[in-house]
Design an enzyme around this catalytic site. Structure first.
Site, PDB file in Angstrom:
ATOM      1  N   LYS A 285       0.853  -1.198   0.000  1.00  0.00           N
ATOM      2  CA  LYS A 285       0.000   0.000   0.000  1.00  0.00           C
ATOM      3  C   LYS A 285       0.887   1.245   0.000  1.00  0.00           C
ATOM      4  CE  LYS A 285      -2.789   3.272   1.934  1.00  0.00           C
ATOM      5  NZ  LYS A 285      -2.423   4.579   2.455  1.00  0.00           N
ATOM      6  N   ASP A 301      -4.825   4.685 -15.715  1.00  0.00           N
ATOM      7  CA  ASP A 301      -5.885   3.900 -15.077  1.00  0.00           C
ATOM      8  C   ASP A 301      -5.348   3.264 -13.789  1.00  0.00           C
ATOM      9  OD1 ASP A 301      -7.744   1.988 -14.363  1.00  0.00           O
ATOM     10  OD2 ASP A 301      -8.188   1.392 -16.417  1.00  0.00           O
TER      11      ASP A 301
HETATM   12  C1  MEV Z   1       0.441   4.719   4.970  1.00  0.00           C
HETATM   13  O1  MEV Z   1      -0.356   5.304   3.979  1.00  0.00           O
HETATM   14  C2  MEV Z   1       1.465   3.800   4.340  1.00  0.00           C
HETATM   15  C3  MEV Z   1       2.312   3.020   5.308  1.00  0.00           C
HETATM   16  O2  MEV Z   1       1.475   2.295   6.222  1.00  0.00           O
HETATM   17  C4  MEV Z   1       3.139   2.084   4.488  1.00  0.00           C
HETATM   18  C5  MEV Z   1       3.937   1.078   5.305  1.00  0.00           C
HETATM   19  O3  MEV Z   1       3.513   0.716   6.412  1.00  0.00           O
HETATM   20  O4  MEV Z   1       4.972   0.627   4.774  1.00  0.00           O
HETATM   21  C6  MEV Z   1       3.158   3.930   6.158  1.00  0.00           C
END
Ligand code: MEV
Length: 447
Positions: A285, A301
C-alpha cells in the site's frame, strides 16, 4: 425509509442543474446549501467544464484533489519533478524526502523488463482439439487478416499483435478454451485497441469453427464465445527500479541509529513483508501511495495498475512484498519489480488539462519512461515509509501534518502555528486538543 420516491428513470436525460435539483431534493437535508457547494466547484470556464463533464456520466460537479510535485528525483541520471495527485497528507513529503536522500547517493535507477500486454477470447467448444491445433496456423492468418483495419495504425507505430496462442483449459472446466493474445501497444495503454482486436478475433473464431471443413457438421461446429477482453494482469509489462549504495553511506540516522543497524533493520522489515501477507498488504500500500499518485496525475488507469500489481504480488500463491532488499559485500540494495500498463498518448492523458501538464513537467515521456518514473516514485515512497517505521515510527511525521491541517482549519496565524507546533511536539494531536490549546493561547493574548 421511502425507497420508492428515491428512484428515477431518465435521470441521465436531465440537465446538469436538473440532476442536482433532483439529487439534492431527494437525498440531502439542505438542497439550497448543497446546490451552492456543488456549483461552487464548477470550473469558471464553460469550455473546460464541458470537457471534464465529458469524461464521465451524470456529473454534478468536480471533485478537487491536491496536485503537488515531488522535486529532486534523479532517475537514470536525469532530474525530474514528479507530479502527484493524492489526498493523504505526508505522501508527497515522504517522496520528496526520499528523492532528496537518494539524490546524494547516486539517485534511482530503472529498467523496463518488458512491455507485453495480454488479451483473451474465452470460448466453449466441445470439438476435437487436435483438429483445431492442426489448422491453427490458418486460423491465425484469418484472425490477423480480419483485424488488419484495426491493427494497421498500431503497426505503423511499431506495435500490434505479437502472439496468438490456443490455451486448452478443459481439465479445469469442460469445453473451456482461450485464445491468448499478446500485444505491443507502444506509447498507449492500449485498452481500446486490444478490446477491438479481441472482438474482431471472436467473430473470426466463430466463423472459422462453424465453416471449416475439418470440423464435423453438428456438435463440432458448435462454438460459443463467452467473452473477449484484455487482461489487466500483465506480468511481462514489467519495470524494475532500484537504489544502492555502500551501507556506511546510508547514515547517520534518526535516534542515533548507526548506518549498519538501520540497513539490517530495513532489510528485515522488507523481508517480513515478503513472508507475511498482513504486512505485505500494508507495505505494498505504501508503494501504491507513490505509484497511484503519479498514475492519477498523468490520467492513467489506477484501478488497472492496482489490480495488476496485487495479482503480481501473489504470483507464487502467497501475497508478498513487491520490493526486495539485500545487503551483500556491504552494499545496500533496495529494489522494486512492478508491472505497469501505462500510456502517454490516448485515453485522457492529453485530454485532461492537468494530466497534459503533468506529462509536460516530466518532459513528454514515452510510456516506458513513465513506467520507470512511476516505479521509482513507488520505491521512494516505500523507502521513506520503511525508513520511518524502523526509526522514529510514522506517527510523528503524520501528526505534524495532521496538526498543520487542523491549525489551518482553525485559522491559526503563523505565530500561533509555530507555538502550537512546539507545544504538540511528541504529544497526541486531536482536533479538540488543538482547538482548546488555540483558544487558551488567544485568551491569554486578550488578557
Ligand atoms: C500509509 O499510507 C502507508 C504506510 O502504512 C506504508 C507502510 O507501512 O509501509 C506507512
Amino acid at each position: 425509509m421511502d425507497n420508492k420516491n428515491k428512484t428515477i428513470s431518465g435521470f441521465s436525460k436531465l440537465s446538469k442543474r436538473g440532476k442536482i435539483k433532483w439529487v439534492t431534493e431527494h437525498f440531502t437535508e439542505d438542497p439550497v446549501q448543497v446546490t451552492h457547494v456543488l456549483t461552487s466547484w464548477w470550473h469558471p470556464d464553460d469550455e473546460q467544464q464541458r470537457l471534464l463533464d465529458g469524461f464521465s456520466e451524470n456529473t454534478l460537479s468536480n471533485f478537487p484533489m491536491p496536485f503537488g510535485v515531488a522535486p529532486n528525483f534523479l532517475i537514470n541520471g536525469r532530474v525530474y519533478a514528479v507530479p502527484m495527485v493524492i489526498e493523504e497528507s505526508s505522501v508527497v513529503a515522504a517522496a520528496s524526502s526520499a528523492a532528496k536522500y537518494w539524490l546524494d547517493r547516486g539517485g534511482f535507477h530503472a529498467e523496463v523488463l518488458g512491455t507485453k500486454k495480454i488479451g483473451q477470447v474465452h470460448f466453449s467448444w466441445g470439438g476435437d482439439v487436435r483438429k483445431l491445433e492442426s489448422v491453427f496456423e490458418d486460423l491465425k492468418t484469418e484472425l490477423r487478416q480480419d483485424a488488419s483495419p484495426i491493427t494497421a495504425n498500431m503497426e505503423k507505430r511499431g506495435g500490434g499483435i505479437t502472439g496468438i496462442e490456443l490455451v486448452n483449459l478443459t481439465h479445469l472446466e469442460p469445453g473451456y478454451f482461450q485464445l491468448k493474445i499478446s500485444f505491443e501497444t507502444c506509447d498507449s495503454m492500449g485498452a481500446n485497441f486490444i478490446n477491438s482486436v479481441l472482438e474482431s478475433f471472436a467473430k473470426t473464431l466463430d466463423r472459422f469453427i462453424t465453416t471449416h471443413p475439418i470440423f464435423d457438421e453438428g456438435d463440432e461446429r458448435d462454438v460459443a464465445v463467452i467473452m473477449s477482453i484484455l487482461s489487466n494482469y500483465t506480468p511481462e509489462c514489467l519495470v524494475r527500479a532500484w537504489v544502492e549504495c555502500p551501507v556506511e553511506a546510508l547514515g547517520p540516522f534518526a535516534d542515533g541509529l548507526e548506518a549498519a543497524t538501520l540497513a539490517e533493520k530495513f532489510r528485515k522489515a522488507v523481508r517480513i513483508a515478503h513472508l507475511d501477507p498482513h504486512r505485505a498488504a500494508t507495505h505494498n500500500k505504501g508503494i501504491f501511495n507513490g505509484v497511484d499518485a503519479v498514475v492519477l496525475a498523468t490520467a492513467n488507469d489506477f484501478r488497472a495498475v492496482e489490480a495488476c500489481g496485487h495479482t503480481y504480488a501473489a504470483r507464487d500463491g502467497q501475497y508478498r512484498s513487491l520490493s526486495h532488499c539485500t545487503i551483500e559485500n556491504s552494499i545496500f540494495r533496495f529494489w522494486l519489480d512492478i508491472p505497469l500498463a501505462l500510456g502517454t498518448v490516448g485515453g485522457l492523458t492529453k485530454l485532461h488539462p492537468i494530466a497534459k501538464l503533468s506529462l509536460e513537467l516530466l518532459g513528454h515521456p514515452s510510456a516506458e519512461e513513465l513506467m520507470m518514473i512511476i516505479a521509482c516514485t513507488g520505491l521512494a515512497q516505500n523507502f521513506a515509509a520503511v525508513r520511518s517505521l524502523v526509526t522514529t515510527g510514522i506517527q510523528s511525521g503524520h501528526m505534524k501534518m495532521h496538526l498543520a491541517n487542523i491549525l489551518n482549519h482553525l485559522g491559526a496565524n503563523a505565530a500561533e502555528a509555530e507555538e502550537a507546533m512546539q507545544f504538540f511536539e511528541g504529544r497526541t494531536v486531536s482536533f479538540t486538543g488543538v482547538r482548546e490549546y488555540l483558544e487558551g493561547m488567544r485568551a491569554k493574548v486578550e488578557v
